[in-house]
Structures are given as structure tokens and as C-alpha cells.
Design a protein around this motif. Structure first.
Motif, mmCIF file in Angstrom:
data_model
loop_
_atom_site.group_PDB
_atom_site.id
_atom_site.type_symbol
_atom_site.label_atom_id
_atom_site.label_comp_id
_atom_site.label_asym_id
_atom_site.label_seq_id
_atom_site.Cartn_x
_atom_site.Cartn_y
_atom_site.Cartn_z
ATOM 1 N N ASP A 1 17.410 100.020 -34.525
ATOM 2 C CA ASP A 1 18.033 99.234 -35.590
ATOM 3 C C ASP A 1 17.898 97.752 -35.259
ATOM 4 O O ASP A 1 18.883 97.009 -35.248
ATOM 5 C CB ASP A 1 19.502 99.635 -35.747
ATOM 6 C CG ASP A 1 20.151 98.982 -36.971
ATOM 7 O OD1 ASP A 1 19.393 98.489 -37.841
ATOM 8 O OD2 ASP A 1 21.386 98.935 -37.039
ATOM 9 N N PRO B 1 28.845 98.421 -32.245
ATOM 10 C CA PRO B 1 27.699 99.316 -32.446
ATOM 11 C C PRO B 1 26.584 99.101 -31.436
ATOM 12 O O PRO B 1 25.949 100.065 -30.981
ATOM 13 C CB PRO B 1 27.241 98.970 -33.868
ATOM 14 C CG PRO B 1 28.468 98.441 -34.545
ATOM 15 C CD PRO B 1 29.198 97.687 -33.476
ATOM 16 N N ASP C 1 27.607 100.721 -28.180
ATOM 17 C CA ASP C 1 27.430 102.179 -28.259
ATOM 18 C C ASP C 1 25.976 102.555 -28.005
ATOM 19 O O ASP C 1 25.681 103.546 -27.320
ATOM 20 C CB ASP C 1 27.867 102.694 -29.634
ATOM 21 C CG ASP C 1 29.366 102.577 -29.852
ATOM 22 O OD1 ASP C 1 30.111 102.461 -28.855
ATOM 23 O OD2 ASP C 1 29.800 102.596 -31.025
#
Length: 199
Positions: A17, A53, A56
Motif C-alpha cells: 500500500d 496501519p 501493523d
């Protein structure tokens, strides 16, 4: 038959991402930066909600080094992020001196913005006796190199042992370089400090 003893591992991936992570980190950096040509943020970014995020993702990827290094997770548990900070550089004429990240197990770098004119991450041979006798090589290879240059691309992330010396070489033209550096360690420091021959 040749046997290579005591290898120094390095793990790297492309961040899936990249757009999302990079946009969040870039916006935060440009908002918080003092506008100087070489700026480093606070070191507790892993405690901020907007970095959640990405943290993580780091902890998920850290499972691979832990598996390869055969860490006893039943005894020590999972790795935890112990520090995280942004490096924002526009003037690449000055490098960053050789250093390690003490009191940690793994370290890593995420390359958010990586212009071709930036300085490169250079890893230095950690073996104390490797330069006792250094004959001039007929050609450079992985066995005789005193350092290795990481040609990191934008959107890549690398993990390495925190004891591995590294530096940033000087670059050329001015351009925005944003990286996120981080450290990982074990939460059970008291247990790890016990003698290895103990229970």
C-alpha cells in the motif's frame, strides 16, 4: 566445498500500500517539519494514531526475520516497535555518519520518497577483524567487500540486525527524500538479560 560462516541477513520488500502509507507519512512530515534542509522528527511516531496501519504492517513483516532467526517466541513473545522517526532531507550534499541502533534487535527503513539524486544507505562489514589484512582485490564481490550499497527504490522497506553499522552517503542535487526509520525489540527485557544457561 566452501562454507560461509556467520552471515548477516537483510530482508526487503516492496510495500503493497505504498500510495496510502506514503501519502499519510508525507502529509504528516510536511505539516510537522520545521522547513530545514535536514530534519528529523520525534522518535515515538509508533504511538500516533495516524501511523497505526503502517505499524501493523511492520509487525506483520517482522515475523519473517523472527522465523528465519529461529527466535524462541514462547519464551520472548513477539517483537514490539521501540522507536520510529521520520528523516526529511532536501540537501543531500552532507551524508550521515556510520552508526548502529543499540539496545534493539532489528532496525528498518521505509523509503517514502527516494529521488535518484539522494544519498544511498551503505551497510558496513560488522566483523571487527575483517580489515586486519586487506589485499587489493582483482574484482569486488560479496566476500571481499567492506561495505554494501543499498540501491533502495521508492516504496521499498528493509529490515536488518540493529548491530549492523550503516550510514548515508552524500547525494547530488536537491530533492525531497523522506524515510521512516524504526527499531524493534522484545518486551521481556528482564528475561533476555538472564544468563543464557539459566532456566
Amino acid at each position: 566445498m566452501r562454507t560461509d560462516l556467520f552471515p548477516t541477513p537483510l530482508w526487503s520488500w516492496s510495500v503493497p500500500d505504498q500510495h496510502g502509507f506514503a501519502q499519510t507519512i508525507r502529509e504528516w512530515t510536511l505539516k510537522e517539519s520545521d522547513g530545514s534542509e535536514r530534519w528529523q522528527s520525534r522518535t515515538d511516531l509508533h504511538t500516533l494514531e495516524e501511523f497505526g496501519p503502517f505499524c501493523d504492517f511492520i509487525l506483520k513483516r517482522a515475523k519473517k526475520p523472527v522465523k528465519d532467526l529461529a527466535v524462541d517466541k514462547k519464551r520472548h513473545g513477539e517483537l514490539a516497535i521501540t522507536g520510529m522517526w521520520v528523516n526529511h532531507t532536501t540537501d543531500h550534499r552532507i551524508g550521515h555518519e556510520t552508526h548502529t541502533h543499540p539496545n534493539n534487535y532489528l532496525s528498518g527503513i521505509y523509503y517514502v520518497d527516494a529521488p535518484p539524486t539522494m544519498g544511498h544507505t551503505v551497510f558496513v562489514d560488522p566483523r571487527n577483524g575483517a580489515n586486519a589484512i586487506v589485499p587489493r582485490p582483482a574484482e569486488n564481490n560479496r566476500l571481499n567487500a567492506a561495505q554494501q550499497v543499498l540501491n533502495a527504490s521508492e516504496g521499498s522497506i528493509v529490515f536488518f540486525p540493529a548491530y549492523l553499522p550503516h550510514r548515508v552517503s552524500r547525494g547530488t542535487d536537491s530533492a525531497q527524500r523522506i524515510t521512516v526509520s524504526f527499531n524493534l525489540g522484545f518486551s521481556d527485557g528482564e528475561t533476555m538479560a538472564r544468563p543464557l544457561w539459566g532456566v
